[in-house]
Design a protein around this motif. Sequence first.
Motif, PDB file in Angstrom:
ATOM      1  N   SER A  49       0.817  -1.217   0.000  1.00  0.00           N
ATOM      2  CA  SER A  49       0.000   0.000   0.000  1.00  0.00           C
ATOM      3  C   SER A  49       0.850   1.267   0.000  1.00  0.00           C
ATOM      4  O   SER A  49       0.345   2.350  -0.266  1.00  0.00           O
ATOM      5  CB  SER A  49      -0.949   0.002   1.191  1.00  0.00           C
ATOM      6  N   THR A  50       2.146   1.150   0.297  1.00  0.00           N
ATOM      7  CA  THR A  50       3.027   2.320   0.254  1.00  0.00           C
ATOM      8  C   THR A  50       3.533   2.588  -1.156  1.00  0.00           C
ATOM      9  O   THR A  50       4.187   3.585  -1.401  1.00  0.00           O
ATOM     10  CB  THR A  50       4.245   2.138   1.180  1.00  0.00           C
ATOM     11  N   ASN A  51       3.241   1.688  -2.076  1.00  0.00           N
ATOM     12  CA  ASN A  51       3.732   1.774  -3.436  1.00  0.00           C
ATOM     13  C   ASN A  51       2.594   2.202  -4.352  1.00  0.00           C
ATOM     14  O   ASN A  51       1.643   1.460  -4.541  1.00  0.00           O
ATOM     15  CB  ASN A  51       4.277   0.402  -3.853  1.00  0.00           C
ATOM     16  N   TRP A  52       2.707   3.377  -4.939  1.00  0.00           N
ATOM     17  CA  TRP A  52       1.645   3.888  -5.797  1.00  0.00           C
ATOM     18  C   TRP A  52       2.078   3.968  -7.248  1.00  0.00           C
ATOM     19  O   TRP A  52       1.924   4.976  -7.903  1.00  0.00           O
ATOM     20  CB  TRP A  52       1.169   5.248  -5.289  1.00  0.00           C
ATOM     21  N   GLN A  53       2.648   2.894  -7.759  1.00  0.00           N
ATOM     22  CA  GLN A  53       2.978   2.842  -9.176  1.00  0.00           C
ATOM     23  C   GLN A  53       1.687   2.673  -9.974  1.00  0.00           C
ATOM     24  O   GLN A  53       0.615   2.498  -9.413  1.00  0.00           O
ATOM     25  CB  GLN A  53       3.913   1.671  -9.451  1.00  0.00           C
ATOM     26  N   THR A  54       1.794   2.666 -11.283  1.00  0.00           N
ATOM     27  CA  THR A  54       0.594   2.521 -12.102  1.00  0.00           C
ATOM     28  C   THR A  54       0.180   1.067 -12.255  1.00  0.00           C
ATOM     29  O   THR A  54      -0.833   0.776 -12.868  1.00  0.00           O
ATOM     30  CB  THR A  54       0.811   3.133 -13.502  1.00  0.00           C
ATOM     31  N   LEU A  55       0.963   0.163 -11.701  1.00  0.00           N
ATOM     32  CA  LEU A  55       0.634  -1.254 -11.764  1.00  0.00           C
ATOM     33  C   LEU A  55       0.841  -1.857 -10.384  1.00  0.00           C
ATOM     34  O   LEU A  55       1.865  -1.611  -9.752  1.00  0.00           O
ATOM     35  CB  LEU A  55       1.559  -1.944 -12.770  1.00  0.00           C
ATOM     36  N   ARG A  56      -0.122  -2.611  -9.927  1.00  0.00           N
ATOM     37  CA  ARG A  56       0.000  -3.232  -8.609  1.00  0.00           C
ATOM     38  C   ARG A  56      -0.468  -4.677  -8.700  1.00  0.00           C
ATOM     39  O   ARG A  56      -1.531  -4.962  -9.239  1.00  0.00           O
ATOM     40  CB  ARG A  56      -0.842  -2.489  -7.585  1.00  0.00           C
ATOM     41  N   PHE A  57       0.344  -5.599  -8.189  1.00  0.00           N
ATOM     42  CA  PHE A  57      -0.045  -6.995  -8.111  1.00  0.00           C
ATOM     43  C   PHE A  57      -0.931  -7.191  -6.898  1.00  0.00           C
ATOM     44  O   PHE A  57      -0.621  -6.720  -5.816  1.00  0.00           O
ATOM     45  CB  PHE A  57       1.188  -7.902  -8.006  1.00  0.00           C
ATOM     46  N   LYS A  58      -2.027  -7.886  -7.089  1.00  0.00           N
ATOM     47  CA  LYS A  58      -2.972  -8.134  -6.001  1.00  0.00           C
ATOM     48  C   LYS A  58      -2.969  -9.626  -5.695  1.00  0.00           C
ATOM     49  O   LYS A  58      -3.420 -10.434  -6.504  1.00  0.00           O
ATOM     50  CB  LYS A  58      -4.382  -7.708  -6.407  1.00  0.00           C
ATOM     51  N   PRO A  59      -2.465 -10.013  -4.523  1.00  0.00           N
ATOM     52  CA  PRO A  59      -2.478 -11.439  -4.182  1.00  0.00           C
ATOM     53  C   PRO A  59      -3.902 -11.923  -3.938  1.00  0.00           C
ATOM     54  O   PRO A  59      -4.772 -11.128  -3.577  1.00  0.00           O
ATOM     55  CB  PRO A  59      -1.646 -11.507  -2.903  1.00  0.00           C
ATOM     56  N   PRO A  60      -4.136 -13.199  -4.147  1.00  0.00           N
ATOM     57  CA  PRO A  60      -5.487 -13.716  -3.907  1.00  0.00           C
ATOM     58  C   PRO A  60      -5.825 -13.662  -2.419  1.00  0.00           C
ATOM     59  O   PRO A  60      -4.938 -13.843  -1.577  1.00  0.00           O
ATOM     60  CB  PRO A  60      -5.403 -15.166  -4.388  1.00  0.00           C
ATOM     61  N   PRO A  61      -7.071 -13.411  -2.087  1.00  0.00           N
ATOM     62  CA  PRO A  61      -7.457 -13.460  -0.673  1.00  0.00           C
ATOM     63  C   PRO A  61      -7.219 -14.864  -0.114  1.00  0.00           C
ATOM     64  O   PRO A  61      -7.329 -15.852  -0.838  1.00  0.00           O
ATOM     65  CB  PRO A  61      -8.961 -13.142  -0.706  1.00  0.00           C
ATOM     66  N   VAL A  62      -6.898 -14.945   1.143  1.00  0.00           N
ATOM     67  CA  VAL A  62      -6.625 -16.231   1.777  1.00  0.00           C
ATOM     68  C   VAL A  62      -7.840 -17.138   1.622  1.00  0.00           C
ATOM     69  O   VAL A  62      -8.971 -16.727   1.838  1.00  0.00           O
ATOM     70  CB  VAL A  62      -6.280 -16.033   3.270  1.00  0.00           C
ATOM     71  N   GLY A  63      -7.589 -18.369   1.183  1.00  0.00           N
ATOM     72  CA  GLY A  63      -8.661 -19.351   1.018  1.00  0.00           C
ATOM     73  C   GLY A  63      -9.453 -19.191  -0.263  1.00  0.00           C
ATOM     74  O   GLY A  63     -10.444 -19.874  -0.477  1.00  0.00           O
ATOM     75  N   SER A  64      -9.024 -18.285  -1.147  1.00  0.00           N
ATOM     76  CA  SER A  64      -9.735 -18.037  -2.399  1.00  0.00           C
ATOM     77  C   SER A  64      -9.025 -18.738  -3.552  1.00  0.00           C
ATOM     78  O   SER A  64      -7.824 -18.963  -3.511  1.00  0.00           O
ATOM     79  CB  SER A  64      -9.799 -16.541  -2.663  1.00  0.00           C
TER      80      SER A  64
END
Length: 164
Positions: A49-64
């Motif tokens: 959340s401290t990184n505001w680049q134009t691309l962000r990797f979003k990990p899967p929610p736990v158990g998803s």
Amino acid sequence: MKTLQAGGMDKQLARHFAYLFIRGPISLCKEELGQDIEKETDHFENIQSTNWQTLRFKPPPVGSSIGWRVEFRPLDIQLTDFENAGFMVFVVLLTRTILSFGVDLRIPISKLDENTKRAVKRDAVKTEKFYFRKTTVSDDDDESDVPQEYEEMDINTIMNGKMW
């Protein structure tokens, strides 16, 4: 970055994740100190959340089972209120079009990097060509691999298509 690469991570991906850790200290809530990092991703999300680049990797929610996602983060604000409102409406319409018609805009990250280098040049929209998909309709159900169906195009061709 060297540690990530030594562990087998691709150079570009290692650079992205290493960049996350160049910032200052991380803020933590007292309740998160004993967190099980095998089951929860709050620590990583805090760093991310401290990184505001134009691309962000979003990990899967736990158990998803949804898998990793990529979040596109366009400019935060335009020069005037009118431009800002116009850009926000455009982004909403663009996302609705992509979702409604199943538009596939994937290209290899190396081509995206090349596009970024070209885009920052003066008058790039008028003088440069960018890698873009030959067709944005995908009948391929396998999303694990980025198709190699792309070529260099000017902005007119990207926006209006090829005139035959």
